[in-house]
Design a protein around this motif. Sequence first.
Motif, PDB file in Angstrom:
ATOM      1  N   UNK A  40     -33.774 -12.258  80.248  1.00 47.71           N
ATOM      2  CA  UNK A  40     -34.318 -11.231  79.369  1.00 47.71           C
ATOM      3  C   UNK A  40     -35.728 -10.817  79.777  1.00 47.71           C
ATOM      4  N   UNK A  41     -36.597 -11.786  80.052  1.00 52.60           N
ATOM      5  CA  UNK A  41     -37.986 -11.446  80.385  1.00 52.60           C
ATOM      6  C   UNK A  41     -38.067 -10.764  81.757  1.00 52.60           C
ATOM      7  N   UNK A  42     -37.208 -11.151  82.696  1.00 55.40           N
ATOM      8  CA  UNK A  42     -37.179 -10.477  83.996  1.00 55.40           C
ATOM      9  C   UNK A  42     -36.758  -9.019  83.836  1.00 55.40           C
ATOM     10  N   UNK A  43     -35.732  -8.797  83.028  1.00 52.23           N
ATOM     11  CA  UNK A  43     -35.252  -7.422  82.791  1.00 52.23           C
ATOM     12  C   UNK A  43     -36.315  -6.588  82.071  1.00 52.23           C
ATOM     13  N   UNK A  44     -36.939  -7.187  81.039  1.00 51.49           N
ATOM     14  CA  UNK A  44     -37.959  -6.458  80.280  1.00 51.49           C
ATOM     15  C   UNK A  44     -39.157  -6.103  81.158  1.00 51.49           C
ATOM     16  N   UNK A  45     -39.494  -6.975  82.095  1.00 53.47           N
ATOM     17  CA  UNK A  45     -40.614  -6.708  82.998  1.00 53.47           C
ATOM     18  C   UNK A  45     -40.230  -5.727  84.110  1.00 53.47           C
ATOM     19  N   UNK A  46     -38.933  -5.452  84.223  1.00 57.75           N
ATOM     20  CA  UNK A  46     -38.463  -4.552  85.281  1.00 57.75           C
ATOM     21  C   UNK A  46     -38.459  -5.203  86.646  1.00 57.75           C
ATOM     22  N   UNK A  47     -38.563  -6.541  86.681  1.00 57.70           N
ATOM     23  CA  UNK A  47     -38.643  -7.251  87.962  1.00 57.70           C
ATOM     24  C   UNK A  47     -37.294  -7.708  88.497  1.00 57.70           C
ATOM     25  N   UNK A  48     -36.290  -7.764  87.641  1.00 52.69           N
ATOM     26  CA  UNK A  48     -34.995  -8.197  88.145  1.00 52.69           C
ATOM     27  C   UNK A  48     -34.139  -8.810  87.074  1.00 52.69           C
ATOM     28  N   UNK A  49     -33.285  -9.757  87.527  1.00 50.07           N
ATOM     29  CA  UNK A  49     -32.371 -10.394  86.583  1.00 50.07           C
ATOM     30  C   UNK A  49     -31.948 -11.745  87.139  1.00 50.07           C
ATOM     31  N   UNK A  50     -31.442 -12.561  86.247  1.00 49.31           N
ATOM     32  CA  UNK A  50     -30.913 -13.857  86.633  1.00 49.31           C
ATOM     33  C   UNK A  50     -29.392 -13.742  86.672  1.00 49.31           C
ATOM     34  N   UNK A  51     -28.799 -14.127  87.799  1.00 50.84           N
ATOM     35  CA  UNK A  51     -27.335 -14.102  87.891  1.00 50.84           C
ATOM     36  C   UNK A  51     -26.746 -15.365  87.280  1.00 50.84           C
ATOM     37  N   UNK A  52     -27.313 -16.507  87.661  1.00 49.00           N
ATOM     38  CA  UNK A  52     -26.888 -17.793  87.128  1.00 49.00           C
ATOM     39  C   UNK A  52     -28.033 -18.780  87.322  1.00 49.00           C
ATOM     40  N   UNK A  53     -27.773 -20.059  87.100  1.00 45.78           N
ATOM     41  CA  UNK A  53     -28.845 -21.058  87.163  1.00 45.78           C
ATOM     42  C   UNK A  53     -29.433 -21.236  88.560  1.00 45.78           C
ATOM     43  N   UNK A  54     -28.757 -20.746  89.579  1.00 42.82           N
ATOM     44  CA  UNK A  54     -29.222 -20.937  90.954  1.00 42.82           C
ATOM     45  C   UNK A  54     -29.608 -19.652  91.673  1.00 42.82           C
ATOM     46  N   UNK A  55     -29.249 -18.489  91.121  1.00 45.21           N
ATOM     47  CA  UNK A  55     -29.444 -17.235  91.832  1.00 45.21           C
ATOM     48  C   UNK A  55     -30.050 -16.161  90.937  1.00 45.21           C
ATOM     49  N   UNK A  56     -31.049 -15.479  91.480  1.00 38.70           N
ATOM     50  CA  UNK A  56     -31.639 -14.347  90.789  1.00 38.70           C
ATOM     51  C   UNK A  56     -31.707 -13.159  91.729  1.00 38.70           C
ATOM     52  N   UNK A  57     -31.920 -11.987  91.161  1.00 43.55           N
ATOM     53  CA  UNK A  57     -32.113 -10.773  91.943  1.00 43.55           C
ATOM     54  C   UNK A  57     -33.408 -10.129  91.496  1.00 43.55           C
ATOM     55  N   UNK A  58     -34.264  -9.807  92.466  1.00 47.84           N
ATOM     56  CA  UNK A  58     -35.556  -9.203  92.170  1.00 47.84           C
ATOM     57  C   UNK A  58     -35.602  -7.783  92.702  1.00 47.84           C
ATOM     58  N   UNK A  59     -36.145  -6.882  91.912  1.00 50.44           N
ATOM     59  CA  UNK A  59     -36.282  -5.481  92.295  1.00 50.44           C
ATOM     60  C   UNK A  59     -37.381  -5.361  93.349  1.00 50.44           C
ATOM     61  N   UNK A  60     -37.036  -4.841  94.516  1.00 50.46           N
ATOM     62  CA  UNK A  60     -37.969  -4.787  95.641  1.00 50.46           C
ATOM     63  C   UNK A  60     -39.211  -3.963  95.309  1.00 50.46           C
ATOM     64  N   UNK A  61     -39.025  -2.772  94.775  1.00 53.13           N
ATOM     65  CA  UNK A  61     -40.167  -1.898  94.484  1.00 53.13           C
ATOM     66  C   UNK A  61     -41.051  -2.478  93.383  1.00 53.13           C
TER      67      UNK A  61
END
Length: 110
Positions: A40-61
Amino acid sequence: MIVEVVGGTDEVPEVRVVNVDDLTKLHLALGAVTDEEADQVLREAGLGRLQDAETGFLDVAALRAAAEPQAGAADWAQQWDGMVEYAGRKGWLADDGASLQVHVESAASG
């Protein structure tokens, strides 16, 4: 570079981008927060998202926009480009180049 999600003031999780001059590694570090809170906090910050406990995705820009103002290295932009290029060769960059797949580590002390 580390993207941290930690418990903030009043136990509201917050996200911080730290160690921005170390572009030889990039990961997501979760403090004492649940996976749902981190996502939730990653999405709200616009930085990315968590896929699961081991993997996340971060917005490059968004990540670059958060990190670059803190950078101290004169050639930081070139190092950034090199990191993104390397991630692409490793298969960690989305096909559209918009997000980076990163490993999740625990930042919780205890």
